[in-house]
Write an enzyme that holds these catalytic residues in place. Structure first.
Site, PDB file in Angstrom:
ATOM      1  N   GLU A 167      38.187  44.348  30.946  1.00 48.32           N
ATOM      2  CA  GLU A 167      38.219  45.246  32.095  1.00 48.32           C
ATOM      3  C   GLU A 167      38.111  46.727  31.741  1.00 48.32           C
ATOM      4  OE1 GLU A 167      41.516  44.338  34.643  1.00 48.32           O
ATOM      5  OE2 GLU A 167      40.882  42.277  34.966  1.00 48.32           O
ATOM      6  N   GLU A 367      39.848  35.430  34.008  1.00 49.69           N
ATOM      7  CA  GLU A 367      41.161  35.607  34.648  1.00 49.69           C
ATOM      8  C   GLU A 367      41.030  35.349  36.131  1.00 49.69           C
ATOM      9  OE1 GLU A 367      43.227  39.377  34.123  1.00 49.69           O
ATOM     10  OE2 GLU A 367      42.722  39.385  31.990  1.00 49.69           O
TER      11      GLU A 367
END
Ligand code: FCB
Length: 478
Positions: A167, A367
Site C-alpha cells: 500500500e 488483504e
C-alpha cells in the site's frame, strides 16, 4: 452461494499480518528502531498511547501461530519483514538474529504445508533512513533495492513469493499528507514525491530480487478502492475522477503501463517535478508476476460543497491532495468498526479495473477483512457474525470475479489475529483469532471456525449456522 470447490484447486487461501503489528520484541536481538517506534511515542499519535513494543508477541509465539494457521486450513501466510530487524541502520550488514527469526518462521510454515509470502516493506522504515530524509529522498528507493537483495539472499531458498511494497498510497499520503501515519509529516502535494520514490523502490527491488540466485515470483500490493460518484452530475463525476485518480490510477498505471495519469499529476500541480523525473517510469514499470490487491471498501463521493462542509460534511482532506473537500456520501451500507462501508461487489470493481490494464497478469487479494468490537461470551467464544458474513460475501465476490474471467489466484484474510492497528492502536480488532492482550491467549472466533469449515468443504458461504454453544474452538487455547 460459494463452496471452496467453486474456486480452482490450486487457489491460494491465506491470512496476512505485518511485522510492526504483530512481532513485538521491538528492542530485542539487535533490532533497530523504525519510524513506527518513533511515531508511537508522539503525544496523541496513537489511540490510547499504544505501541508495537510487545504487540501480539509473534516473535516468540510464531510456532503456536503457525499451528493456528494449520488448524484454519489455510495454505499460505503473508507476513512482512522488519527492515530494521534485518538491517538495524537501514543499510549495511544483515543482523544474524533477525535472519534466524525469519528463517525459523519460514521453515516452520513449510513444515506445515503453509507457503510463506513475504512483504518487504509494510511501512516500517528504519529510523536511520528517516533521519536521512526517508521517502522524500530518492536514495531511499536504492536502499530498498539493497534491502531486497540482502533479504532475498538470506531467505530465497525458503521463500519464493515476494511483495515489494504494501500500500504505497498509505505510506505516501497518510505518512506525508495527513500525517496520521509515521513519519507523521504534512508536506502537501510533495507527498506525491514520496509515492514516486516508493514506486521507484518497487521497480528497483523487483530487479534486485530477480538478480538473486534462487527463482522468485515478485509483485506489489496496492490498496484499491471502488470509487463511485454520488450522482451523474458533472461535478460529482469529477470528484470521483479525482479520488479514483489519486487512490487507484496513480499507482496502477505506472506499475502496469509505465505512465502516470496526466490528470492526477495536473490536479496535484506537480507537473514540473514529475516531468523532470519521467525517466524513472521505465524503472518502475518492470515485469511482475502478480499484482496484490488489498480491498476493504468503496468511496461514494460528491463535489465539494461549502454549505455541507459547514455542517461537517467534507471528508477528503490532506491525504487526498488535489481532491480536498470532496465529500464522502453515506449510501446507507452497513459499516464496520472502522466506519468503512461494507460493499462486497466493490471487490469485483477493483479487480476489473486492474485486470483491464494488464489482462494476462494474475491477481491476488492480499488483504480483505473487517474490524468489529468483538465480545467474549461466557463460554469463551467470540460470535463475530458480522465478520463471518463480511468474509462470506467477499469470498463470493472472488468467485464472481473468476466467473467474469479475471485470473484471480488467491485470497488472504486480514488478519490472522487481532493486532496493533496503526493509529488506532489495539482499539480495532480484525482477527480471525482473538488475542487477549493481557495474557496473549489466542481463541479462534466464529469467523475463523467458519473459514476452517469452508476450507474443509464442510460449509459454503450460505452457511449461517453458529457453531454449537460451548463447543471448543479448534486450536483455541495454545
Ligand atoms: C491495511 C494495512 C494493514 C491493516 C489493514 C486493516 O491498510 O495494510 O496493515 O492495517 O489495513
Amino acid at each position: 452461494m460459494t463452496a471452496r470447490s467453486d474456486l480452482p484447486a490450486d487457489f491460494t487461501w491465506g491470512t496476512a499480518t505485518a511485522a510492526y503489528q504483530v512481532e513485538g520484541a521491538a528492542a530485542l536481538d539487535g533490532r533497530g528502531p523504525s519510524i513506527w517506534d518513533t511515531f508511537t511515542r508522539r503525544e496523541g499519535a496513537v489511540v490510547g498511547g499504544d505501541t508495537g513494543d510487545v504487540a501480539v508477541d509473534h516473535y516468540h509465539r510464531f510456532g503456536e501461530d503457525v499451528d493456528l494457521m494449520r488448524e484454519l486450513g489455510t495454505n499460505a501466510y503473508r507476513f512482512s519483514l522488519s527492515w530494521s530487524r534485518l538491517l538495524p541502520e537501514g543499510t549495511g550488514t544483515l543482523n544474524r538474529a533477525g535472519v534466524d527469526f525469519y528463517r525459523r518462521l519460514a521453515e516452520r510454515l513449510l513444515e506445515h504445508g503453509v507457503t510463506p509470502w513475504v512483504t518487504l516493506y509494510h511501512w516500517d522504515l528504519p529510523q536511520a533512513l528517516q533521519d536521512r530524509g526517508g521517502w522524500l529522498e530518492r536514495d531511499t528507493a536504492g536502499h530498498l533495492a539493497d534491502f531486497a537483495a540482502a533479504a532475498h539472499g538470506a531467505l530465497g531458498d525458503l521463500v519464493t513469493d515476494w511483495i515489494t511494497l504494501n500500500e504505497p498510497w498509505c505510506a505516501a499520503f497518510l505518512g506525508h499528507g495527513s500525517g496520521v501515519h509515521a513519519p507523521g509529516l504534512r508536506v502537501g502535494t510533495r507527498a506525491a514525491r514520496a509515492a514516486h520514490h516508493l514506486l521507484l523502490g518497487h521497480g528497483l527491488a523487483v530487479d534486485a530480487i530477480r538478480a538473486g540466485s534462487t527463482p522468485a515470483s515478485v509483485g506489489v500490493t496496492l490498496n484499491l478502492y471502488s470509487v463511485r460518484a454520488a450522482s451523474g452530475s458533472g461535478a460529482d463525476r469529477d470528484a470521483a475522477r479525482r479520488v479514483d485518480g489519486l487512490q487507484n490510477r496513480f499507482f496502477l498505471e505506472p506499475v502496469l503501463t509505465g505512465r502516470y495519469p496526466e490528470d492526477v499529476v495536473r490536479d496535484l500541480g506537480e507537473q514540473e517535478w514529475f516531468t523532470a523525473n519521467s525517466a524513472d517510469l521505465a524503472r518502475i514499470h518492470r515485469p511482475i508476476d502478480f499484482l496484490g490487491v488489498n480491498y476493504y471498501s468503496r468511496h461514494t463521493v460528491a463535489a465539494p460543497d461549502p454549505a455541507a462542509d459547514a455542517a461537517g460534511g467534507g471528508t477528503f482532506g490532506p491525504a487526498f491532495p488535489g481532491s480536498e473537500g470532496v465529500r464522502s456520501v453515506d449510501t446507507g451500507a452497513p459499516r464496520t468498526h472502522m466506519g468503512w462501508p461494507v460493499v462486497p461487489e466493490g471487490l469485483v470493481d477493483v479487480l476489473e479495473q486492474a485486470h483491464a490494464l494488464a489482462p494476462a497478469l494474475p491477481l491476488h487479494v492480499t488483504e480483505n477483512g473487517s474490524a468489529y468490537p468483538d465480545t467474549v461470551e461466557e463460554d469463551g467464544a467470540v460470535h463475530d457474525g458480522e465478520r463471518l458474513r463480511y468474509l462470506q460475501q467477499h469470498v463470493e465476490a472472488c468467485a464472481l470475479a473468476r466467473e467474469r474471467g479475471i485470473p484471480l489466484a488467491g485470497y488472504f484474510v486480514w488478519s490472522l489475529m487481532d493486532n496493533f492497528e496503526w493509529a488506532w492502536g489495539f482499539s480495532r480488532r480484525f482477527g480471525l483469532v482473538r488475542v487477549d492482550y493481557d495474557t496473549q491467549q489466542r481463541t479462534v472466533k466464529d469467523s475463523g471456525r467458519w473459514l476452517r469449515a469452508f476450507l474443509r468443504e464442510g460449509a459454503s458461504t450460505g452457511d449461517q449456522r453458529r457453531p454449537a454453544p460451548g463447543a471448543r474452538s479448534p486450536g483455541a487455547v495454545v
